[in-house]
Scaffold this motif. Structure first.
Motif, PDB file in Angstrom:
ATOM      1  N   TYR A 372       0.837  -1.202   0.000  1.00  0.00           N
ATOM      2  CA  TYR A 372       0.000   0.000   0.000  1.00  0.00           C
ATOM      3  C   TYR A 372       0.875   1.256   0.000  1.00  0.00           C
ATOM      4  O   TYR A 372       0.624   2.210  -0.754  1.00  0.00           O
ATOM      5  N   GLN A 373       1.928   1.245   0.844  1.00  0.00           N
ATOM      6  CA  GLN A 373       2.827   2.393   0.897  1.00  0.00           C
ATOM      7  C   GLN A 373       3.605   2.565  -0.406  1.00  0.00           C
ATOM      8  O   GLN A 373       3.843   3.692  -0.853  1.00  0.00           O
ATOM      9  N   TYR A 374       3.956   1.442  -1.029  1.00  0.00           N
ATOM     10  CA  TYR A 374       4.678   1.524  -2.298  1.00  0.00           C
ATOM     11  C   TYR A 374       3.802   2.130  -3.392  1.00  0.00           C
ATOM     12  O   TYR A 374       4.265   2.960  -4.193  1.00  0.00           O
ATOM     13  N   LEU A 375       2.553   1.713  -3.451  1.00  0.00           N
ATOM     14  CA  LEU A 375       1.647   2.245  -4.468  1.00  0.00           C
ATOM     15  C   LEU A 375       1.402   3.739  -4.270  1.00  0.00           C
ATOM     16  O   LEU A 375       1.170   4.465  -5.235  1.00  0.00           O
ATOM     17  N   LYS A 376       1.480   4.204  -3.024  1.00  0.00           N
ATOM     18  CA  LYS A 376       1.331   5.638  -2.760  1.00  0.00           C
ATOM     19  C   LYS A 376       2.572   6.415  -3.196  1.00  0.00           C
ATOM     20  O   LYS A 376       2.469   7.526  -3.707  1.00  0.00           O
ATOM     21  N   ASN A 377       3.750   5.793  -3.001  1.00  0.00           N
ATOM     22  CA  ASN A 377       5.019   6.446  -3.338  1.00  0.00           C
ATOM     23  C   ASN A 377       5.922   5.465  -4.074  1.00  0.00           C
ATOM     24  O   ASN A 377       6.891   4.947  -3.484  1.00  0.00           O
ATOM     25  N   PRO A 378       5.617   5.182  -5.344  1.00  0.00           N
ATOM     26  CA  PRO A 378       6.401   4.179  -6.080  1.00  0.00           C
ATOM     27  C   PRO A 378       7.829   4.648  -6.349  1.00  0.00           C
ATOM     28  O   PRO A 378       8.110   5.845  -6.368  1.00  0.00           O
ATOM     29  N   SER A 379       8.716   3.681  -6.546  1.00  0.00           N
ATOM     30  CA  SER A 379      10.113   3.972  -6.869  1.00  0.00           C
ATOM     31  C   SER A 379      10.586   2.997  -7.935  1.00  0.00           C
ATOM     32  O   SER A 379       9.835   2.136  -8.386  1.00  0.00           O
ATOM     33  N   LYS A 380      11.846   3.113  -8.332  1.00  0.00           N
ATOM     34  CA  LYS A 380      12.385   2.277  -9.407  1.00  0.00           C
ATOM     35  C   LYS A 380      12.730   0.859  -8.937  1.00  0.00           C
ATOM     36  O   LYS A 380      13.096   0.014  -9.740  1.00  0.00           O
ATOM     37  N   ILE A 381      12.641   0.628  -7.628  1.00  0.00           N
ATOM     38  CA  ILE A 381      12.975  -0.692  -7.073  1.00  0.00           C
ATOM     39  C   ILE A 381      11.876  -1.136  -6.116  1.00  0.00           C
ATOM     40  O   ILE A 381      11.444  -0.360  -5.255  1.00  0.00           O
ATOM     41  N   MET A 390       4.136 -10.642  -2.713  1.00  0.00           N
ATOM     42  CA  MET A 390       2.953 -10.202  -3.464  1.00  0.00           C
ATOM     43  C   MET A 390       2.759 -11.042  -4.728  1.00  0.00           C
ATOM     44  O   MET A 390       1.625 -11.333  -5.131  1.00  0.00           O
ATOM     45  N   ARG A 391       3.852 -11.444  -5.357  1.00  0.00           N
ATOM     46  CA  ARG A 391       3.733 -12.293  -6.557  1.00  0.00           C
ATOM     47  C   ARG A 391       3.049 -13.620  -6.214  1.00  0.00           C
ATOM     48  O   ARG A 391       2.239 -14.132  -6.994  1.00  0.00           O
ATOM     49  N   ASN A 392       3.317 -14.143  -5.029  1.00  0.00           N
ATOM     50  CA  ASN A 392       2.761 -15.441  -4.637  1.00  0.00           C
ATOM     51  C   ASN A 392       1.407 -15.350  -3.953  1.00  0.00           C
ATOM     52  O   ASN A 392       0.672 -16.341  -3.896  1.00  0.00           O
ATOM     53  N   ASN A 393       1.067 -14.163  -3.421  1.00  0.00           N
ATOM     54  CA  ASN A 393      -0.162 -14.059  -2.629  1.00  0.00           C
ATOM     55  C   ASN A 393      -1.206 -13.096  -3.204  1.00  0.00           C
ATOM     56  O   ASN A 393      -2.384 -13.245  -2.880  1.00  0.00           O
ATOM     57  N   ASP A 394      -0.782 -12.121  -3.980  1.00  0.00           N
ATOM     58  CA  ASP A 394      -1.737 -11.166  -4.565  1.00  0.00           C
ATOM     59  C   ASP A 394      -1.154 -10.697  -5.894  1.00  0.00           C
ATOM     60  O   ASP A 394      -0.599  -9.600  -6.004  1.00  0.00           O
ATOM     61  N   PHE A 395      -1.331 -11.547  -6.916  1.00  0.00           N
ATOM     62  CA  PHE A 395      -0.646 -11.305  -8.180  1.00  0.00           C
ATOM     63  C   PHE A 395      -1.135 -10.034  -8.868  1.00  0.00           C
ATOM     64  O   PHE A 395      -0.357  -9.333  -9.525  1.00  0.00           O
ATOM     65  N   GLN A 396      -2.410  -9.717  -8.725  1.00  0.00           N
ATOM     66  CA  GLN A 396      -2.941  -8.527  -9.372  1.00  0.00           C
ATOM     67  C   GLN A 396      -2.293  -7.258  -8.816  1.00  0.00           C
ATOM     68  O   GLN A 396      -1.907  -6.362  -9.565  1.00  0.00           O
ATOM     69  N   THR A 397      -2.175  -7.209  -7.511  1.00  0.00           N
ATOM     70  CA  THR A 397      -1.504  -6.061  -6.893  1.00  0.00           C
ATOM     71  C   THR A 397      -0.028  -6.023  -7.292  1.00  0.00           C
ATOM     72  O   THR A 397       0.551  -4.951  -7.506  1.00  0.00           O
ATOM     73  N   TYR A 398       0.563  -7.213  -7.393  1.00  0.00           N
ATOM     74  CA  TYR A 398       1.966  -7.308  -7.827  1.00  0.00           C
ATOM     75  C   TYR A 398       2.151  -6.669  -9.205  1.00  0.00           C
ATOM     76  O   TYR A 398       3.107  -5.914  -9.433  1.00  0.00           O
ATOM     77  N   LEU A 399       1.224  -6.941 -10.155  1.00  0.00           N
ATOM     78  CA  LEU A 399       1.329  -6.364 -11.491  1.00  0.00           C
ATOM     79  C   LEU A 399       1.155  -4.841 -11.461  1.00  0.00           C
ATOM     80  O   LEU A 399       1.844  -4.117 -12.191  1.00  0.00           O
ATOM     81  N   ILE A 400       0.256  -4.376 -10.600  1.00  0.00           N
ATOM     82  CA  ILE A 400       0.070  -2.919 -10.491  1.00  0.00           C
ATOM     83  C   ILE A 400       1.347  -2.266  -9.953  1.00  0.00           C
ATOM     84  O   ILE A 400       1.765  -1.191 -10.410  1.00  0.00           O
ATOM     85  N   GLN A 402       4.352  -3.402 -10.384  1.00  0.00           N
ATOM     86  CA  GLN A 402       5.322  -3.426 -11.481  1.00  0.00           C
ATOM     87  C   GLN A 402       5.051  -2.292 -12.470  1.00  0.00           C
ATOM     88  O   GLN A 402       5.985  -1.669 -12.991  1.00  0.00           O
ATOM     89  N   GLU A 403       3.778  -2.022 -12.731  1.00  0.00           N
ATOM     90  CA  GLU A 403       3.435  -0.896 -13.612  1.00  0.00           C
ATOM     91  C   GLU A 403       3.979   0.415 -13.034  1.00  0.00           C
ATOM     92  O   GLU A 403       4.580   1.229 -13.747  1.00  0.00           O
ATOM     93  N   LYS A 404       3.767   0.598 -11.715  1.00  0.00           N
ATOM     94  CA  LYS A 404       4.241   1.815 -11.058  1.00  0.00           C
ATOM     95  C   LYS A 404       5.775   1.895 -11.113  1.00  0.00           C
ATOM     96  O   LYS A 404       6.353   2.968 -11.293  1.00  0.00           O
ATOM     97  N   CYS A 422      11.794  -1.236 -22.418  1.00  0.00           N
ATOM     98  CA  CYS A 422      10.708  -2.138 -22.828  1.00  0.00           C
ATOM     99  C   CYS A 422      11.198  -3.573 -22.955  1.00  0.00           C
ATOM    100  O   CYS A 422      10.492  -4.529 -22.603  1.00  0.00           O
ATOM    101  N   LYS A 423      12.434  -3.736 -23.451  1.00  0.00           N
ATOM    102  CA  LYS A 423      13.011  -5.073 -23.571  1.00  0.00           C
ATOM    103  C   LYS A 423      13.198  -5.700 -22.187  1.00  0.00           C
ATOM    104  O   LYS A 423      12.895  -6.894 -21.985  1.00  0.00           O
ATOM    105  N   GLU A 424      13.678  -4.902 -21.229  1.00  0.00           N
ATOM    106  CA  GLU A 424      13.838  -5.394 -19.860  1.00  0.00           C
ATOM    107  C   GLU A 424      12.485  -5.780 -19.272  1.00  0.00           C
ATOM    108  O   GLU A 424      12.361  -6.797 -18.580  1.00  0.00           O
ATOM    109  N   MET A 425      11.483  -4.977 -19.575  1.00  0.00           N
ATOM    110  CA  MET A 425      10.140  -5.247 -19.064  1.00  0.00           C
ATOM    111  C   MET A 425       9.610  -6.571 -19.611  1.00  0.00           C
ATOM    112  O   MET A 425       9.029  -7.381 -18.888  1.00  0.00           O
TER     113      MET A 425
END
Length: 470
Positions: A372-381, A390-400, A402-404, A422-425
């Motif tokens: 929740y804190q990350y989505l409020k203040n996203p960073s490059k890592i 999050m990848r194992n327990n809430d994949f949808q939030t994990y993708l969001i 990653q978008e951020k 884009c290639k790295e992504m």
């Protein structure tokens, strides 16, 4: 001395003695021997009679073997004179000797000078002998009948000496025999001061057996109270049998007895009795550590909200998160509801302590809060443990998340880096998703951005994935 010695030789011997170059004195009946460190080690043997008068002395050095008296013999003689009170006169010049002759002031001055020498000469190789000497003085003192003024003065000498010993390296192995000897004699007026002093140096597992044994004897009230205070402070380290033994020494009207009974009820799983007693006396237990008891009672009642209030108040008083045991218990009590409860609890802790390290949040499994804190203040890592959870327990939030993250990377990049990003992504996200999920991921990124170069780079990815999917 029975053998003549020149002033120059005596002066050299005095120098060796002063520089602590005389080794440990060994005693065999009336023979006293020691090594003296000079240009090399020399062995000195001194013989005395039953009246402690010296009759003969020998040394392995050349001078002594030729019949002369050497500085090594003089050095050992001076050591014997100081430590073993071997004199040519009939006067018993010692701590007890002065006392027996009624010279109490001289006895005190003698004790002071001898203990000062012990402190000055204390080395790693003579610690045991020094402690034994102190114990012999305690034994002498225990047999004396002195005025209060003299007793206080002698007490202060022992306190000073013992404090100096505590500060010396390598003495810890001898603390316990010294304390046991003091407790046996119980002569020192300031015995409580010594106990308080040693409590800070010896581990409780060594002291507890000594104090339990001491309770079996008839001891004065002040010493009894001090030992009970120590044992109640370390009650968690006592077995149930030891707790029962201590409680049997106490008056049933005492608060210490009630505290012991609380622990015994909890340890025996008599939770109804523990709850009843706790409600009756908890206002009187302000000076006792009730953490374990209160945790057990709250868990027994299953009262999560009351326990949460207790936990937050505990950390408010501590103003620190050094001990996470209460928070871990609270997390366990919440079970699956911890995912939502952590938001209120961690926000409250932030207000209490001001800052919480990510390692603490990870240890408490507060990943939803961190997301929740990350989505409020996203960073490059995205922290590894957070991303993995999050990848194992809430994949949808994990993708969001990653978008951020990729939007943060793109916003700090130049247009000519877009294709590389884009290639790295593709390399990171595509293997973790289905084609539909990845297309949605790319499409969402395209809808966020306004830069035409970026849209073009994302469109290439979009079309490439669509082509592969078809």
């Amino acid at each position: 001395m029975g053998q003549k010695i020149s002033d120059a030789t005596f002066q050299k011997g005095y120098q060796l003695y002063q520089n602590n170059q005389v080794g440990t004195i060994k005693v065999n009946n009336n023979l006293y021997s020691a090594n003296v460190r000079d240009k090399q080690y020399y062995r000195v043997v001194i013989m005395v009679n039953d009246k402690h008068k010296m009759t003969k002395m020998n040394c392995t050095c050349i001078k002594a073997r030729k019949g002369g008296t050497c500085e090594h013999e003089a050095a050992v003689y001076l050591n014997l004179k100081s430590e073993f009170h071997i004199f040519e006169s009939n006067e018993d010049i010692s701590f007890k000797g002065y006392y027996d002759n009624g010279n109490y002031d001289k006895a005190i001055e003698f004790l002071k000078s001898q203990t000062n020498k012990l402190i000055e000469q204390l080395r790693h190789d003579n610690i045991k002998q020094a402690f034994q000497k102190l114990i012999s003085y305690i034994e002498d003192y225990a047999c004396m009948d002195l005025s209060l003024t003299h007793s206080i003065e002698i007490d202060s000498i022992f306190i000073k000496t013992f404090r100096s010993f505590l500060d010396a390296k390598g003495t810890s192995a001898y603390y316990l025999p010294w304390l046991e000897e003091i407790l046996k004699k119980r002569q020192l007026l300031n015995i409580i001061s010594l106990i308080c002093l040693i409590n800070n140096y010896l581990p409780s597992e060594e002291l507890i057996p000594v104090y339990l044994e001491c309770l079996e004897d008839d001891i004065d009230e002040t010493l009894f109270e001090k030992i009970i205070a120590y044992l109640t402070k370390h009650i968690k380290e006592l077995s149930q049998e030891e707790q029962l033994f201590v409680s049997q020494q106490l008056s049933q009207d005492s608060i210490e007895y009630q505290y012991m009974m609380l622990y015994q009820y909890v340890n025996s799983n008599k939770m109804d009795d523990a709850m009843k007693l706790y409600e009756e006396i908890h206002d009187q237990l302000q000076d006792f550590d009730l953490k374990d008891i209160e945790i057990a009672l709250y868990k027994y009642k299953g009262d999560v909200s009351s326990y949460q209030e207790y936990v937050l108040e505990y950390y408010k008083q501590k103003n620190s998160l050094d001990d996470l045991s209460l928070l871990k218990e609270l997390k366990n009590m919440y079970g699956n509801d911890w995912k939502s409860a952590q938001f209120v609890i961690i926000d409250a802790l932030y207000e209490i302590v001001g800052r919480i390290d990510k390692s603490i949040l990870n240890e408490l499994s507060c990943y939803e809060y961190q997301a929740y804190q990350y989505l409020k203040n996203p960073s490059k890592i995205i922290p590894y443990q957070l991303a993995d959870y999050m990848r194992n327990n809430d994949f949808q939030t994990y993708l969001i998340m990653q978008e951020k993250k990729y939007m943060s990377i793109i916003n700090d990049s130049y247009f000519y880096e877009y294709k590389r990003i884009c290639k790295e992504m593709v390399n990171e996200i595509s293997p973790q998703t289905t084609p539909e999920q990845f297309l949605e991921f790319v499409y969402d990124l395209m809808s966020y951005c306004r830069d035409e170069d970026l849209k073009e780079a994302l469109l290439e990815v979009f079309e490439g994935v669509t082509y592969e999917y078809e």
